[in-house]
Design an enzyme around this catalytic site. Structure first.
Site, PDB file in Angstrom:
ATOM      1  N   PHE A  91       0.857  -1.337  -0.380  1.00  0.00           N
ATOM      2  CA  PHE A  91      -0.069  -0.127  -0.484  1.00  0.00           C
ATOM      3  C   PHE A  91       1.418   1.414   0.146  1.00  0.00           C
ATOM      4  O   PHE A  91       1.939   1.458   0.601  1.00  0.00           O
ATOM      5  CB  PHE A  91      -0.852  -0.178   0.984  1.00  0.00           C
ATOM      6  CG  PHE A  91      -1.892   1.202   1.498  1.00  0.00           C
ATOM      7  CD1 PHE A  91      -2.865   0.832   0.346  1.00  0.00           C
ATOM      8  CD2 PHE A  91      -2.494   2.048   1.606  1.00  0.00           C
ATOM      9  CE1 PHE A  91      -3.966   1.866   0.279  1.00  0.00           C
ATOM     10  CE2 PHE A  91      -2.773   3.111   1.151  1.00  0.00           C
ATOM     11  CZ  PHE A  91      -4.622   2.893   0.913  1.00  0.00           C
ATOM     12  N   TYR A 128     -10.931   0.737  10.860  1.00  0.00           N
ATOM     13  CA  TYR A 128     -12.517   1.427  10.392  1.00  0.00           C
ATOM     14  C   TYR A 128     -12.929   0.443   8.510  1.00  0.00           C
ATOM     15  O   TYR A 128     -14.159   0.743   8.074  1.00  0.00           O
ATOM     16  CB  TYR A 128     -12.191   2.375   9.542  1.00  0.00           C
ATOM     17  CG  TYR A 128     -11.179   3.205   8.477  1.00  0.00           C
ATOM     18  CD1 TYR A 128     -10.495   2.410   6.978  1.00  0.00           C
ATOM     19  CD2 TYR A 128     -10.196   3.485   9.260  1.00  0.00           C
ATOM     20  CE1 TYR A 128      -9.552   2.676   6.585  1.00  0.00           C
ATOM     21  CE2 TYR A 128      -8.829   3.813   9.114  1.00  0.00           C
ATOM     22  CZ  TYR A 128      -8.281   3.220   7.386  1.00  0.00           C
ATOM     23  OH  TYR A 128      -7.438   3.792   6.601  1.00  0.00           O
ATOM     24  N   LYS A 129     -12.699  -0.985   8.864  1.00  0.00           N
ATOM     25  CA  LYS A 129     -12.587  -1.933   7.720  1.00  0.00           C
ATOM     26  C   LYS A 129     -13.492  -2.776   8.128  1.00  0.00           C
ATOM     27  O   LYS A 129     -14.445  -2.961   8.264  1.00  0.00           O
ATOM     28  CB  LYS A 129     -11.683  -3.021   6.996  1.00  0.00           C
ATOM     29  CG  LYS A 129     -10.689  -1.498   6.302  1.00  0.00           C
ATOM     30  CD  LYS A 129      -9.181  -2.606   5.524  1.00  0.00           C
ATOM     31  CE  LYS A 129      -8.550  -1.097   5.088  1.00  0.00           C
ATOM     32  NZ  LYS A 129      -9.049  -0.473   3.851  1.00  0.00           N
ATOM     33  N   ARG A 131     -12.751  -4.155  -6.489  1.00  0.00           N
ATOM     34  CA  ARG A 131     -12.275  -5.133  -5.250  1.00  0.00           C
ATOM     35  C   ARG A 131     -13.757  -5.283  -4.672  1.00  0.00           C
ATOM     36  O   ARG A 131     -14.344  -4.445  -5.161  1.00  0.00           O
ATOM     37  CB  ARG A 131     -11.777  -4.792  -4.281  1.00  0.00           C
ATOM     38  CG  ARG A 131     -10.129  -4.261  -4.611  1.00  0.00           C
ATOM     39  CD  ARG A 131      -9.695  -3.610  -3.343  1.00  0.00           C
ATOM     40  NE  ARG A 131      -9.976  -2.295  -2.776  1.00  0.00           N
ATOM     41  CZ  ARG A 131      -9.591  -1.873  -2.323  1.00  0.00           C
ATOM     42  NH1 ARG A 131      -8.452  -2.290  -0.943  1.00  0.00           N
ATOM     43  NH2 ARG A 131     -10.389  -0.955  -1.102  1.00  0.00           N
TER      44      ARG A 131
END
Length: 424
Positions: free
Chosen positions: A148, A250-251, A399
């Site tokens: 990332f 937060y996922k 995704r």
């Protein structure tokens, strides 16, 4: 429909309403949903008017339905009534207590090694810088070339500050980083290796225990980015000997946009891996206001400034659900969803020239799959306008993030149908 409608025409009507015209896949989706032991949690999440398929839970989890009441109670009681007294009554210990809760529910780690604080980026910087400093005489940081961007950018900045060199791992884009990939680049010069447990693009799941052993055998420290695995993939950080880990909330932990990240630092490294941002919250005596910084001995040393208490609210309900069901059950539902998505891809999207950019082997895949087509940037815009929400990743990938507790198989099928229809 008329009273004379046959069972077949009734089923056709149900499929039409659902926007699905693949009866075998629809029957399979409904069978899987009917047998799903976690299906009762689908109603635990807030409705999103106009959204018919939310396939981006690997980027931002849905809020729990009872969150507005919890936030209201916090504002009314903890903040509005108790005011500053709430710091002494509960907030001072919240970063460590919540860290221990994440460790217990999702990390396979004992108490006293995990803390919630700062953003993912800040924690990555703190611990990368600390790790390099803790390995004097070593001048290389190893990181995956496709990791990332934040991980790569921060690693480059730390390398520049510390006079170190970046060494790049170049894995297969679909299957991800392997033990052999890492073994080929680590050496006596390696201070730190930084990898993602689940690849943010392909969803490839790295062999955390085996890679950690290879890195430590070379005398280096191992840092794992858990952002795309925490809350959906079981792990045993203590048992596997992991040195350092950082992850967002937060996922799959549904902490909300910008909710604070967490950091894990193995007990044996406390006092040796010393983070460089010396704020008052990491001091041995927070309120001494002394002339010099003296770090606290425990995991609180990773803190710098005042923690974002209100932003820690949302994830607590999700942690309760994961704890009640068990991370193993969550993983089983995740595999069921992604396996089903691959079968739907084979039937509906592969004939249109869509590429599968994730491994078919569920044992080496996280909670999302990625598909590719040259027109997917335009397709994603069309899907969002129609209430189907996947995630586009440059240059041509969509995704499908299937958060197990908030996503059904039928919703997954509806989303894949919508991709097919948008392509057509």
């Amino acid at each position: 429909m008329t009273e004379a409608s046959s069972p077949e025409s009734l089923e056709d009507e149900h499929r039409r309403i659902a926007g699905i015209d693949s009866p075998d896949l629809l029957s399979e989706a409904r069978r899987l949903d009917a047998a799903d032991p976690l299906a009762h949690h689908l109603n635990s999440f807030a409705d999103a008017p106009g959204v018919t398929a939310y396939l981006d839970g690997n980027s931002l989890g849905r809020p729990l339905r009872d969150l507005p009441e919890k936030v209201g109670a916090f504002i009314r009681d903890d903040w509005g009534t108790r005011l500053i007294r709430s710091w002494d009554e509960q907030w001072m210990e919240l970063p460590m207590m919540l860290g221990d809760r994440i460790a217990e529910v999702a990390l396979g780690a004992a108490a006293g090694q995990t803390v919630v604080a700062d953003s993912t980026s800040v924690l990555l910087y703190k611990l990368m810088r600390a790790a390099v400093t803790a390995r004097p005489g070593r001048d290389e940081i190893v990181i995956e070339a496709g990791n990332f961007p934040t991980d790569r950018f921060i690693a480059a900045g730390v390398a520049k500050e510390a006079g170190a060199t970046l060494r790049w791992v170049q894995p297969d884009a679909v299957t991800g980083v392997t033990v052999d990939d890492v073994a080929a680049v680590v050496s006596q010069r390696t201070a730190l290796v930084v990898l993602s447990h689940v690849d943010y693009r392909s969803g490839a799941l790295a062999d955390m225990p085996a890679i950690t052993r290879v890195v430590q055998d070379a005398g280096a420290l191992m840092m794992w980015d858990l952002c795309h695995s925490v809350g959906v993939v079981p792990m045993q950080l203590d048992e596997w000997g992991v040195d350092i880990a950082v992850g967002c909330t937060y996922k799959y932990l549904n902490g909300g946009p910008g909710s604070p990240a967490f950091a894990y630092l193995r007990t044996e490294h406390h006092g040796a891996v010393m983070q460089p941002i010396h704020g008052w919250w990491g001091a041995a005596d927070i309120f001494a206001m002394g002339p010099e910084y003296a770090p606290v001995a425990g995991i609180r040393q990773l803190l710098s400034g005042t923690p974002p208490v209100m932003s820690m609210l949302a994830m607590q309900g999700m942690l309760d659900i994961i704890a009640a069901e068990g991370i193993t059950a969550v993983r089983a539902k995740s595999i069921s969803l992604t396996d089903f998505a691959v079968r739907a891809y084979d039937a509906l999207l592969a004939p249109l020239g869509v590429r599968l950019l994730s491994t078919r082997d569920a044992a080496h895949r996280g909670g999302h799959i990625t598909i590719g087509h040259d027109s997917f940037q335009e397709v994603t815009q069309r899907l969002w306008a129609d209430g189907v929400i996947p995630d586009f990743r440059f240059p041509d990938g969509i995704r499908l993030g299937l958060s197990p507790l908030s996503t059904s198989h039928e919703e997954t099928l509806h989303g894949i149908h919508a991709v097919r229809d948008a392509l057509a």
